[in-house]
Design an enzyme around this catalytic site. Sequence first.
Site, PDB file in Angstrom:
ATOM      1  N   ARG A   1       7.866 -60.657 -22.672  1.00  0.00           N
ATOM      2  CA  ARG A   1       8.016 -61.324 -21.382  1.00  0.00           C
ATOM      3  C   ARG A   1       6.730 -61.243 -20.555  1.00  0.00           C
ATOM      4  O   ARG A   1       6.227 -62.258 -20.083  1.00  0.00           O
ATOM      5  CB  ARG A   1       9.152 -60.627 -20.637  1.00  0.00           C
ATOM      6  CG  ARG A   1       9.748 -61.340 -19.501  1.00  0.00           C
ATOM      7  CD  ARG A   1      10.874 -60.442 -18.994  1.00  0.00           C
ATOM      8  NE  ARG A   1      11.308 -59.565 -20.082  1.00  0.00           N
ATOM      9  CZ  ARG A   1      12.410 -59.771 -20.808  1.00  0.00           C
ATOM     10  NH1 ARG A   1      13.199 -60.756 -20.516  1.00  0.00           N
ATOM     11  NH2 ARG A   1      12.711 -58.969 -21.796  1.00  0.00           N
ATOM     12  N   THR A   2       6.220 -60.042 -20.410  1.00  0.00           N
ATOM     13  CA  THR A   2       5.048 -59.886 -19.551  1.00  0.00           C
ATOM     14  C   THR A   2       3.857 -60.665 -20.116  1.00  0.00           C
ATOM     15  O   THR A   2       3.152 -61.362 -19.394  1.00  0.00           O
ATOM     16  CB  THR A   2       4.687 -58.393 -19.396  1.00  0.00           C
ATOM     17  OG1 THR A   2       5.838 -57.710 -18.912  1.00  0.00           O
ATOM     18  CG2 THR A   2       3.543 -58.194 -18.436  1.00  0.00           C
TER      19      THR A   2
ATOM     20  N   LYS B   1      -9.481 -42.860 -27.729  1.00  0.00           N
ATOM     21  CA  LYS B   1      -8.991 -43.965 -26.905  1.00  0.00           C
ATOM     22  C   LYS B   1     -10.048 -44.458 -25.934  1.00  0.00           C
ATOM     23  O   LYS B   1     -10.308 -45.648 -25.823  1.00  0.00           O
ATOM     24  CB  LYS B   1      -7.770 -43.505 -26.123  1.00  0.00           C
ATOM     25  CG  LYS B   1      -6.598 -44.422 -26.315  1.00  0.00           C
ATOM     26  CD  LYS B   1      -5.342 -43.776 -25.830  1.00  0.00           C
ATOM     27  CE  LYS B   1      -4.250 -43.953 -26.847  1.00  0.00           C
ATOM     28  NZ  LYS B   1      -3.140 -43.059 -26.643  1.00  0.00           N
TER      29      LYS B   1
ATOM     30  N   ARG C   1      -2.398 -54.014 -20.968  1.00  0.00           N
ATOM     31  CA  ARG C   1      -1.260 -53.108 -21.080  1.00  0.00           C
ATOM     32  C   ARG C   1      -1.631 -52.014 -22.063  1.00  0.00           C
ATOM     33  O   ARG C   1      -2.157 -52.291 -23.144  1.00  0.00           O
ATOM     34  CB  ARG C   1      -0.016 -53.835 -21.563  1.00  0.00           C
ATOM     35  CG  ARG C   1       1.079 -52.842 -21.964  1.00  0.00           C
ATOM     36  CD  ARG C   1       2.404 -53.470 -22.153  1.00  0.00           C
ATOM     37  NE  ARG C   1       2.963 -53.891 -20.874  1.00  0.00           N
ATOM     38  CZ  ARG C   1       4.229 -54.282 -20.754  1.00  0.00           C
ATOM     39  NH1 ARG C   1       5.029 -54.343 -21.805  1.00  0.00           N
ATOM     40  NH2 ARG C   1       4.684 -54.652 -19.581  1.00  0.00           N
TER      41      ARG C   1
ATOM     42  N   HIS D   1       3.174 -50.640 -12.907  1.00  0.00           N
ATOM     43  CA  HIS D   1       3.346 -52.000 -13.416  1.00  0.00           C
ATOM     44  C   HIS D   1       3.423 -52.888 -12.177  1.00  0.00           C
ATOM     45  O   HIS D   1       4.477 -53.391 -11.818  1.00  0.00           O
ATOM     46  CB  HIS D   1       4.626 -52.069 -14.251  1.00  0.00           C
ATOM     47  CG  HIS D   1       4.757 -53.325 -15.068  1.00  0.00           C
ATOM     48  ND1 HIS D   1       3.888 -54.394 -14.952  1.00  0.00           N
ATOM     49  CD2 HIS D   1       5.662 -53.674 -16.013  1.00  0.00           C
ATOM     50  CE1 HIS D   1       4.275 -55.348 -15.791  1.00  0.00           C
ATOM     51  NE2 HIS D   1       5.336 -54.936 -16.444  1.00  0.00           N
TER      52      HIS D   1
END
Lengths: 327, 177
Positions: free
Chosen positions: A69-70, A97, A119, A149
């Site tokens: 969805r996002t 990371k 994200r 978010h």
Amino acid sequence: MGSSLPNPQLDAQGRLRHFLTIEGLSRDLLIELLDQAEGFLGVAQQAVKKVPLCRGKVVANLFFETSTRTRTTFELAAKRLSADVLNLNISTSATAKGESLLDTLRNLEAMHVDMFVVRHAAGGAAHFMAAHAAPHVSIINAGDGRHAHPTQALLDMFTIRRHKGDFSRLRVAIVGDILHSRVARSQMLALKTLGVPDIRVIAPRTLLPAKVEEAFGVKAYHELAEGIRDVDVIIMLRLQRERYRGALLPSEHEYFQLFGLTEGRMGAAKPDVIVMHPGPINRGVEMDSAVADGAHSVILEQVTNGIAVRMAVIAMCLGNQRRADEL
Amino acid sequence: MNTSEIWKETAAIESAIGGMACRLVRRLERCGFQDPAMIGIHTGGVWIAERLHTLLGLPEPLGHLDISFYRDDFTRIGVHPQVRPSHLPVRVDDRHLILVDDVLQTGRTVRAALNVLFDYGRPASVTLAVLVVRDGRELPIAADVVGFEGFFGAEDQIKLSGPTPLVLLRTRREARR
């Protein structure tokens, strides 16, 4: 959090350059974004569902965590602004990371990308990228770990405002896994900033962050019926099964028995209550299908509104970029 | 410091709009444009369009156009702070449209408005009615029906104040930028 530090999202003139978190954004700025989104809502009514505002800009969707969805609403939002969109689905690698994230950023910057929608499973990933981004690049946080978010919270505020108008007299309840929810954190901050006087969080003790009441200025409840009494808005959160195993909850069935929203339980809220959920819904866990598809549900409207709100965020950040260089 | 003075009073404006309505009707007849629909450009254009719409007695509601998302200065000044949603209650496909604005100067607003209209459909024709046509054109755009004409020079701004009463203000900008 130190208030003496400059807000990393704003440029020297206080305009939005990155959108990383609701924290530190003024009420006026949030209202301006909501007003802009109101204008963008009409674009979907045109025969050509597009405006040429961001023509020639390149937006890269950088999703280190899965999302449907996002990601699709961000993609549609950028496309409706006539920007070009790159979708990069990068599965999280355990190695270094920080380093690899920065390398990804540098490589895409070299391709003249103007905006990254990020994200990431690690909280702070979007802030990290913003801290290292070139001056002509904007970063939008599409969810980082348990941290924030902000576009989800903003689209929820937009949906609430369209139904309830004024924030200053509302009672809003957020129900479910507050502990693991970046959505809940951003919502609590947004509701507070917009002046909602009565914000409630309802959850089993194991799913509430320590000192949530003091940290966010909300009231905690451990019983659904008591918590949703006379509320105008109920926001249900998804039970994030992937983030914990067993220890915090006896079973999903028991959770539904105690915290699941059913039509019967909704009777305690105001008669014109609206029910929201950021999706995806676990039917029969957070809420009954009858509620999810019922007259009080605005869940699909949230999805539609999400596009307009994300258009507003993208347009405002991209629009402020050039101005920043000129000064 | 900027100084403002009234350039046209309310009565003169209302009578100019009356004249525009007559010329508009004649023009539509001459061109054979039947059953027109009217659209005003935010904000001043809508005020003029409301009056023309009443004078022409058009059966369908007036459309409102906000051109903020179609401006050509986005990369220079970013998003316009006050965007009102465009509202086109009529389908524009194959229709004769009357586009109304308050002041025609550079022509960039009309250029943007035409782009908006064409994203809603393909009109049969567009007639442009403007209260004030002034100097400063930067694009090959001309009005079909005009209320006032004037020559002011680049440092003078002509602005419609309204919705009631309508007054045209002339503001001299100081040379400093």
